[in-house]
Design a protein around this motif. Structure first.
Motif, mmCIF file in Angstrom:
data_model
loop_
_atom_site.group_PDB
_atom_site.id
_atom_site.type_symbol
_atom_site.label_atom_id
_atom_site.label_comp_id
_atom_site.label_asym_id
_atom_site.label_seq_id
_atom_site.Cartn_x
_atom_site.Cartn_y
_atom_site.Cartn_z
ATOM 1 N N THR A 1 0.816 -1.223 0.000
ATOM 2 C CA THR A 1 0.000 0.000 0.000
ATOM 3 C C THR A 1 0.845 1.267 0.000
ATOM 4 O OG1 THR A 1 -0.133 0.010 2.422
ATOM 5 C CG2 THR A 1 -1.867 -1.173 1.217
ATOM 6 N N ASP A 2 2.117 1.155 -0.367
ATOM 7 C CA ASP A 2 3.019 2.311 -0.362
ATOM 8 C C ASP A 2 3.520 2.554 -1.780
ATOM 9 O OD1 ASP A 2 4.763 4.354 0.168
ATOM 10 O OD2 ASP A 2 6.231 3.119 1.229
ATOM 11 N N ALA A 3 3.185 3.703 -2.354
ATOM 12 C CA ALA A 3 3.576 4.003 -3.730
ATOM 13 C C ALA A 3 5.087 4.092 -3.883
ATOM 14 C CB ALA A 3 2.926 5.312 -4.180
ATOM 15 N N TYR A 4 5.794 4.492 -2.823
ATOM 16 C CA TYR A 4 7.251 4.549 -2.910
ATOM 17 C C TYR A 4 7.838 3.153 -3.120
ATOM 18 C CZ TYR A 4 7.320 9.425 -1.341
ATOM 19 O OH TYR A 4 7.152 10.783 -1.247
ATOM 20 N N GLN A 5 7.251 2.151 -2.462
ATOM 21 C CA GLN A 5 7.749 0.788 -2.605
ATOM 22 C C GLN A 5 7.184 0.099 -3.850
ATOM 23 O OE1 GLN A 5 8.116 -1.466 1.188
ATOM 24 N NE2 GLN A 5 7.117 0.326 2.137
ATOM 25 N N GLY A 6 6.104 0.618 -4.381
ATOM 26 C CA GLY A 6 5.636 0.182 -5.690
ATOM 27 C C GLY A 6 4.564 -0.863 -5.733
ATOM 28 N N GLY A 7 4.102 -1.390 -4.584
ATOM 29 C CA GLY A 7 3.098 -2.439 -4.615
ATOM 30 C C GLY A 7 1.788 -2.008 -5.236
ATOM 31 N N ASN A 8 1.411 -0.750 -5.063
ATOM 32 C CA ASN A 8 0.143 -0.248 -5.599
ATOM 33 C C ASN A 8 0.366 0.783 -6.710
ATOM 34 O OD1 ASN A 8 1.252 1.691 -3.978
ATOM 35 N ND2 ASN A 8 -0.683 2.339 -3.061
ATOM 36 N N ARG A 9 1.506 0.652 -7.378
ATOM 37 C CA ARG A 9 1.872 1.612 -8.432
ATOM 38 C C ARG A 9 2.209 0.846 -9.715
ATOM 39 N NH1 ARG A 9 7.067 3.317 -9.263
ATOM 40 N NH2 ARG A 9 7.627 2.758 -7.102
ATOM 41 N N ARG A 10 1.686 1.360 -10.853
ATOM 42 C CA ARG A 10 1.953 0.749 -12.155
ATOM 43 C C ARG A 10 2.300 1.849 -13.169
ATOM 44 N NH1 ARG A 10 1.371 -2.602 -8.887
ATOM 45 N NH2 ARG A 10 0.039 -4.483 -8.892
ATOM 46 N N ALA A 11 3.199 1.532 -14.084
ATOM 47 C CA ALA A 11 3.598 2.481 -15.132
ATOM 48 C C ALA A 11 2.498 2.591 -16.184
ATOM 49 C CB ALA A 11 4.901 2.039 -15.768
ATOM 50 N N TYR A 12 2.155 3.819 -16.558
ATOM 51 C CA TYR A 12 1.147 4.038 -17.591
ATOM 52 C C TYR A 12 1.759 3.740 -18.962
ATOM 53 C CZ TYR A 12 -2.109 6.448 -20.686
ATOM 54 O OH TYR A 12 -2.990 6.741 -21.689
ATOM 55 N N THR A 13 1.024 2.987 -19.793
ATOM 56 C CA THR A 13 1.539 2.580 -21.114
ATOM 57 C C THR A 13 0.615 2.976 -22.255
ATOM 58 O OG1 THR A 13 0.492 0.404 -20.884
ATOM 59 C CG2 THR A 13 2.776 0.618 -20.114
ATOM 60 N N GLY A 14 -0.429 3.722 -21.969
ATOM 61 C CA GLY A 14 -1.396 4.053 -23.001
ATOM 62 C C GLY A 14 -0.995 5.251 -23.846
ATOM 63 N N ALA A 15 -1.972 5.710 -24.614
ATOM 64 C CA ALA A 15 -1.753 6.856 -25.498
ATOM 65 C C ALA A 15 -1.561 8.128 -24.679
ATOM 66 C CB ALA A 15 -2.934 7.006 -26.450
ATOM 67 N N LEU A 16 -0.890 9.096 -25.282
ATOM 68 C CA LEU A 16 -0.682 10.379 -24.631
ATOM 69 C C LEU A 16 -1.801 11.340 -25.041
ATOM 70 C CD1 LEU A 16 3.186 10.771 -25.064
ATOM 71 C CD2 LEU A 16 1.901 9.593 -23.263
ATOM 72 N N GLY A 17 -2.054 12.309 -24.187
ATOM 73 C CA GLY A 17 -3.123 13.249 -24.443
ATOM 74 C C GLY A 17 -4.394 12.816 -23.733
ATOM 75 N N ALA A 18 -5.534 13.295 -24.204
ATOM 76 C CA ALA A 18 -6.824 13.002 -23.568
ATOM 77 C C ALA A 18 -7.223 11.553 -23.844
ATOM 78 C CB ALA A 18 -7.885 13.955 -24.073
ATOM 79 N N VAL A 19 -7.493 10.794 -22.768
ATOM 80 C CA VAL A 19 -7.862 9.384 -22.913
ATOM 81 C C VAL A 19 -9.077 9.088 -22.044
ATOM 82 C CG1 VAL A 19 -5.474 8.700 -23.392
ATOM 83 C CG2 VAL A 19 -6.333 8.619 -21.051
ATOM 84 N N SER A 20 -9.806 8.042 -22.413
ATOM 85 C CA SER A 20 -10.944 7.582 -21.608
ATOM 86 C C SER A 20 -10.715 6.166 -21.098
ATOM 87 C CB SER A 20 -12.234 7.636 -22.432
ATOM 88 O OG SER A 20 -12.110 6.858 -23.604
#
Length: 283
Positions: free
Chosen positions: A147-166
């Motif tokens: 549950t700590d974003a610094y340690q990364g358990g609940n954090r994921r890298a965004y891989t989608g398109a850039l700009g406005a997305v739904s």
């Protein structure tokens, strides 16, 4: 009647000139006594105003950015007389789809057992502008590795398109583990980079560091990575004589309290400014 000597026809004698110079000197000294104190007071007040402006601008900048911090990401540490304040800067956020309502809906799957292959979800509400290098965080409590974003358990890298997305696309965790915990409010946050403020009275500087990698351990050495390699390293205030940062994460149920104090000194003149910042910790 004898004629007036030519040397007495005009001009001043040496004695008269000396007397005039003495009188002028006395008058100038008296005037200086009345002028020097107001001038000194003006210079002192101007110096104080400059110090107050520098300190107030720095504290306002820090307070404004801390209010945009990811909930439960503020952390403060001290190394000698140097104080460090770090937090994850929010770059956006929204609500994720929890259930399928219509054909084609894509909810976020929280698998309670085994491995989840889900790497995307629909965004509820208006489109969200996404930038390169952003990461998705869900339910940041900062209690443990899950549950700590610094340690990364609940954090994921965004891989989608850039700009406005739904729709939000993200990279799977090692082993394909799902997000550990659902958000009661179905909220997700978008972060990009940590921000560190380092206040060092020895150098008389308050500096801001940004655009460096997220790490489990708070960095407290500007001469070593990641602070030494930070993309942004900016001087926020000089002439710092003393400073102090203090943080109470549990000031209330969902709010933390950050205390900032700066003392600036120049030419024997000192000013101290104090500010309290309320931090939202509702994940």
């Amino acid at each position: 009647m004898p004629a007036t000597p030519k040397w007495r026809a005009g001009g001043f004698s040496l004695i008269e000139l000396i007397v005039v110079m003495v009188i002028v000197g006395i008058v100038a000294s008296m005037i200086a006594l009345f002028i020097v104190n107001p001038v000194r007071g003006y210079l002192d007040s101007t110096r104080r105003a400059v110090l107050v402006d520098i300190a107030n601008t720095a504290l306002m900048r820090m307070a404004r950015e801390v209010r945009l911090a990811l909930p439960n990401s503020v952390r403060v540490s001290q190394n000698g007389n140097v104080f460090y304040l770090e937090f994850l800067m929010l770059d956006g956020g929204g609500r994720y789809r929890e259930q399928v309502g219509l054909p084609g809906d894509d909810p976020l799957d929280f698998a309670t057992q085994g491995v989840s292959t889900d790497t995307r979800f629909d965004l509820l509400g208006p489109a969200l502008s996404m930038a390169a290098g952003t990461q998705i965080v869900i339910y940041n409590l900062a209690l443990d590795a899950d549950t700590d974003a610094y340690q990364g358990g609940n954090r994921r890298a965004y891989t989608g398109a850039l700009g406005a997305v739904s729709q939000i696309n993200f990279a799977p965790a090692p082993g394909g583990a799902p997000f550990p915990m659902e958000s009661p409010g179905r909220r997700f946050h978008v972060v990009r980079t940590p921000v560190t403020y380092a206040c060092n009275p020895a150098t008389g500087e308050l500096r801001r560091y940004a655009n460096y990698g997220i790490g489990a351990v708070q960095p407290t050495d500007p001469g070593a990575p990641p602070l030494s390699t930070a993309g942004n390293n900016n001087l926020l205030a000089s002439m710092v004589n003393r400073c102090r940062f203090a943080y109470a994460p549990g000031a209330s149920e969902t709010l933390g309290q950050l205390t900032l104090w700066l003392e600036l000194t120049a030419e024997g003149e000192s000013v101290s400014l104090y500010r309290e910042v309320v931090v939202s910790n509702e994940p």
